[in-house]
Scaffold this motif. Structure first.
Motif, PDB file in Angstrom:
ATOM      1  N   CYS A   1      40.712  35.184  25.647  1.00  8.03           N
ATOM      2  CA  CYS A   1      39.455  35.370  24.943  1.00  8.03           C
ATOM      3  C   CYS A   1      39.207  34.156  24.053  1.00  8.03           C
TER       4      CYS A   1
ATOM      5  N   HIS B   1      37.141  43.666  27.145  1.00  8.31           N
ATOM      6  CA  HIS B   1      37.503  43.372  25.756  1.00  8.31           C
ATOM      7  C   HIS B   1      36.331  42.720  25.030  1.00  8.31           C
TER       8      HIS B   1
ATOM      9  N   HIS C   1      33.647  42.050  20.971  1.00  7.28           N
ATOM     10  CA  HIS C   1      32.681  41.000  20.601  1.00  7.28           C
ATOM     11  C   HIS C   1      31.321  41.306  21.239  1.00  7.28           C
TER      12      HIS C   1
HETATM   13 ZN   LIG Z   1      38.480  38.651  21.729  1.00  5.35          ZN
END
Ligand SMILES: [Zn+2]
Length: 61
Positions: free
Chosen positions: A38, A54, A59
């Motif tokens: 990420c 995720h 986010h």
């Molecule tokens: Zn992240």
């Protein structure tokens, strides 16, 4: 006279900077097994799908 040499202990912190070979290997293995990182929080995932989920969850904006 007192012994002032004991005050300067700043050099002792350097041990935390280095990784042991075992830690290095473990980190390498983790990066190898979880290639999808990420870019927002540096968390790693095994599959691109997990990374996408995720990102959508953590986010979202
Ligand atoms: Zn992240």
């Amino acid at each position: 006279m007192t012994n002032n040499n004991d005050i300067d202990t700043s050099a002792n912190e350097s041990s935390s900077v280095f990784e042991t070979p075992e830690e290095k290997k473990r980190r390498f293995l983790m990066e190898f097994e979880n290639p999808f990182k990420c870019d927002k929080c540096s968390e790693r995932f095994k599959k691109k799908k997990y990374l996408r989920e995720h990102k959508a969850e953590v986010h979202a904006y």
